[in-house]
Enzyme design. Structure first.
Site, PDB file in Angstrom:
ATOM      1  N   ASP B   4       0.848  -1.187   0.000  1.00 40.87           N
ATOM      2  CA  ASP B   4       0.000   0.000   0.000  1.00 40.87           C
ATOM      3  C   ASP B   4       0.886   1.240   0.000  1.00 40.87           C
ATOM      4  OD1 ASP B   4      -2.042   1.759   0.282  1.00 40.87           O
ATOM      5  OD2 ASP B   4      -2.783   0.981   2.194  1.00 40.87           O
ATOM      6  N   ASP B  94      -3.606   2.529  -5.526  1.00 44.16           N
ATOM      7  CA  ASP B  94      -2.371   2.550  -4.748  1.00 44.16           C
ATOM      8  C   ASP B  94      -2.197   1.340  -3.830  1.00 44.16           C
ATOM      9  OD1 ASP B  94      -4.381   3.191  -3.049  1.00 44.16           O
ATOM     10  OD2 ASP B  94      -3.519   5.053  -2.312  1.00 44.16           O
ATOM     11  N   GLU B  95      -2.977   0.306  -4.004  1.00 42.38           N
ATOM     12  CA  GLU B  95      -2.752  -0.881  -3.174  1.00 42.38           C
ATOM     13  C   GLU B  95      -3.141  -2.164  -3.904  1.00 42.38           C
ATOM     14  OE1 GLU B  95      -5.452  -1.612   0.140  1.00 42.38           O
ATOM     15  OE2 GLU B  95      -6.600   0.156  -0.446  1.00 42.38           O
TER      16      GLU B  95
END
Lengths: 364, 395
Positions: B4, B94-95
């Site tokens: 993350d 973003d993860e």
């Protein structure tokens, strides 16, 4: 209000009027009810969702005149559940009592003064052949759109065509056109757009071969048959210009037994999952149907057919194809095509009054 | 493992602008889209409005979002993920979850792989990424959250319960403010305490489905696999509207911008979708969604727009009385565009030729080369993609 009748009669009255009652929890709770009005021996039941209104009249043993609004679903469920025979309905204050055999129900009524006032049906009336009209409705209502974001396409166009009436519907993927020659309801370039939901309900409540009276107004229309009146709001707006989409003649023509093709598509469709189409491979020797679903399997079937034209494979949504095959009349049908992307036209070999135009599925 | 990126948007800004480094800064105008860790330390949070943020942190620096830069960074990071293991399950821009369990002999231990991954992201993209390593997705996700920022936390199999049980109940998936308040009434505040009550009691508190889920998680039972190959089931984009009240016409224009972008992304990914969902967030921070399922899957800007407009108009009264602060659009129920039901050509606006002609022009001359007349002279501001685009990943 107080009356007695046969359970079966009341079941039919409430069931028919209840078809117009909205199932969605709308803004007006009173629309979940059926309006009953008793005058002498005449019972009139009305259900409405404001767009569609169904009114049924019946002769009952009336004892005391009055009006009331009963919750539609509950009243229907009760009347269906009690044993056959006499049923008695009494309304006192805000309670309705329904008794049949040894069953007694009392339920809270909905205040009748909240029920919307229904407009009188338009004056002008034309007679239609009930059986033919019902037949025509079954052919066109399915192709209308059920998508409320495109309101025009949720309607069925009724337009003058020569000396007759034409019904047209489309959801932009297929187009149904049915002519009723000799049925003059509209003239010149007159047309109206009737919600397909109303017509679908109409085709369900129309009784056999009863004559049908159509009353057309500016904003609404009413269909009367026997004891039932179906009134509907009309859709405002311009129906798309469909005429240019129907080709006069097409280079490829397949002629095939309707029942055989119908059965074969139903079988092959089992392997047309996840929105994959059924492919029709047409060549002079006959027709082959193929469905392939990745990671699941495939189905193949060959059918005797006469084919005149270039060897061609066209893919269709099997549901749309079945809808068309089911409502086309006669033993033998023709499917005319240009190529794998242009509209295909389905017709009955012995009845020129109906055509079903179907857009293919592009496969890559 | 769960990887993350830390304060993703804010970190990209700090990476590209040295003057922002080490400072309390936030991305966004009216509403904070992301805050740097320096700002978070002062209480600034994502989705907070800027006035509130300034009150907490008077020297907060605001930066306009640069969605293209974030998209590019996301692309680079996902490329590194894909190089690390073929089993990547993207969760958002973003993860992602990465399954590295089978790579012990090929690459090395999960701890080694995680260390490598963090170094690569730092060296190649210039961003910090926190990684949680554990046997289950749930623990990995909790671990990456616990070691932020710029951390690596490995939960060894023997230490799982020791790690899990002291955590607050909010750490459990599916436990929000309501459930945690309900549990707190009964004196249950940690995961260990949840594990201590029997299934039936738990179900009576939270409902049956949630009860079973929480019971399993609290006992460290999480069977979910890292799912790859499952192509994304929705594509969406959303826009924070700031504190200024927008007219309904402005909202329709903003919606048009969202539809334009999202349907374009569908076409780029060769996908079509059936369900159009609008997301609303109101001035009181309550959220709501409305969706409509079309009869057939589409990637047509016009068809999606028709459906989205109806959804927006249905809520017009509420939008005007409760003040809309965020509008989002998602197209779900996606499937491959390999088989596309053709439409009758009477609706010229919905013509696939028009869409593909516009797409081709924008490919050549840039997204801004061709726009909607309705949007002329209006800054519709940045629309934020909700997930990496389909097709970003290597097959």
């Amino acid at each position: 209000m107080k009356f007695r009748c046969e359970r079966a009669d009341l079941e039919k009255v409430l069931g028919t009027a209840g078809r117009a009652v909205t199932t969605r929890g709308g803004a007006l709770p009173v629309l979940a009810g059926i309006h009953l009005e008793l005058a002498g021996d005449q019972l009139q039941a009305t259900g409405t969702d404001l767009d569609l209104t169904i009114t049924v009249t019946a002769v009952v043993g009336g004892e005391e005149d009055g009006t009331a609004v009963l919750p539609s679903k509950l009243a229907n469920d009760i009347v269906r559940a009690v044993p056959p025979g006499k049923i008695e309905v009494t309304i006192e204050g805000d309670e309705a009592h329904i008794s049949a055999a040894r069953s007694e129900f009392s339920l809270r009524v909905i205040p009748a003064d909240e029920f919307p006032r229904m407009a009188e049906p338009p004056e002008s009336a034309v007679q239609l052949d009930g059986a033919a009209f019902r037949d025509a409705l079954k052919q066109v209502v399915k192709a209308a759109s059920s998508d409320d974001s495109r309101p025009i396409l949720t309607g069925v166009l009724m337009a003058a065509e020569g000396d007759g009436l034409r019904l047209v519907s489309t959801d932009s993927y297929r187009l149904s056109v049915r002519d009723l020659p000799g049925t003059s309801v509209l003239t010149g370039d007159e047309s109206v757009l009737v919600p397909s939901r109303s017509l679908s309900e109409l085709s369900k409540v129309l009784d056999g071969d009863d004559a049908l009276t159509l009353r057309l107004g500016e904003r609404d229309a009413a269909f009367e048959s026997g004891d039932v009146r179906v009134s509907t709001r009309l859709i405002e707006g311009d129906f798309p210009n469909y005429r240019g989409l129907i080709p006069d003649s097409q280079p490829n023509k397949l002629v095939v037994n309707r029942a055989e093709l119908l059965e074969a598509v139903r079988r092959v469709r089992l392997l047309a999952q996840e929105a994959t189409p059924v492919r029709m491979m047409m060549k002079s020797g006959g027709l082959e149907l193929v469905a392939v679903t990745q990671d699941v399997g495939q189905a193949h079937e060959a059918i005797d057919a006469t084919y005149d034209g270039e060897e061609l494979t066209v893919a269709f949504n099997p549901e749309y194809l079945l809808d068309g095959l089911e409502v086309t009349s006669g033993d033998e049908i023709s499917l005319e095509t240009v190529d794998a992307l242009k509209p295909a036209v389905l017709r009955s070999s012995d009845n020129p009054d109906f055509l079903y135009l179907l857009m293919p599925v592009r496969v890559s | 493992m769960h990887a993350d990126l830390d304060a993703f948007y804010a970190s990209v800004e700090q990476r590209d602008n040295p003057r922002l480094r080490g400072k309390a800064m936030a991305v966004g105008g009216g509403v904070i889209l992301a805050a740097s860790y320096e700002a978070r330390a002062r209480g600034v949070r994502t989705a907070m409005n800027s006035r509130e943020a300034r009150r907490l942190c008077p020297d907060l620096i605001f930066v306009d979002p640069r969605i293209d830069a974030y998209t590019e960074a996301s692309r680079q990071v996902f490329a590194i993920f894909d190089n690390t293991t073929p089993l990547v399950e993207p969760i958002s821009v973003d993860e992602a979850f990465l399954d590295v369990s089978g790579l012990r002999r090929i690459t090395g231990t999960p701890t080694y792989i995680a260390t490598q991954l963090r170094e690569q992201v730092r060296a190649q993209v210039g961003l910090n990424i926190s990684v949680g390593v554990a046997r289950t997705k749930f623990l990995a996700k909790v671990a990456s959250g616990a070691c932020k920022p710029d951390g690596l936390l490995v939960v060894e199999p023997a230490g799982e319960l020791n790690f899990l049980h002291p955590l607050p109940v909010r750490a459990l998936w599916g436990v929000g403010a309501k459930t945690s308040a309900k549990l707190a009434e009964k004196g249950i505040t940690t995961v260990g305490e949840v594990a201590g009550i029997d299934l039936q009691t738990l179900c009576s508190l939270t409902g049956k489905a949630a009860g079973h889920k929480l019971h399993a998680l609290a006992h460290n039972r999480d069977q979910r696999q890292v799912v790859t190959g499952k192509r994304r089931s929705s594509v969406g984009s959303q826009r924070a509207l700031g504190s200024r009240t927008r007219t309904f016409e402005e909202l329709e224009a903003i919606l048009l911008g969202l539809v334009d972008g999202v349907s374009r992304r569908l076409r780029d990914g060769n996908r079509v979708g059936r369900t159009v969902t609008l997301r609303f967030r109101f001035g009181d921070f309550t959220r709501d969604t409305r969706s409509h399922t079309l009869p057939d899957a589409t990637a047509s800007t016009a068809v999606v727009l028709d459906a989205a407009r109806v959804l927006l108009r249905q809520r017009r009264d509420e939008i005007e009385s409760r003040k809309l602060t965020l509008l989002g659009l998602t197209i779900g129920n996606l499937c491959s565009a390999d088989a596309v039901q053709q439409s009758l050509p009477f609706d010229q606006r919905a013509s696939p030729q028009l869409d593909s002609a516009i797409d081709a022009l924008r490919d050549r001359f840039g997204t801004d080369s061709l726009g909607r007349a309705t949007l002329l002279g209006k800054s519709t501001g940045p629309a934020v993609p909700l997930l990496p685009d389909p097709g970003v990943q290597a097959p």
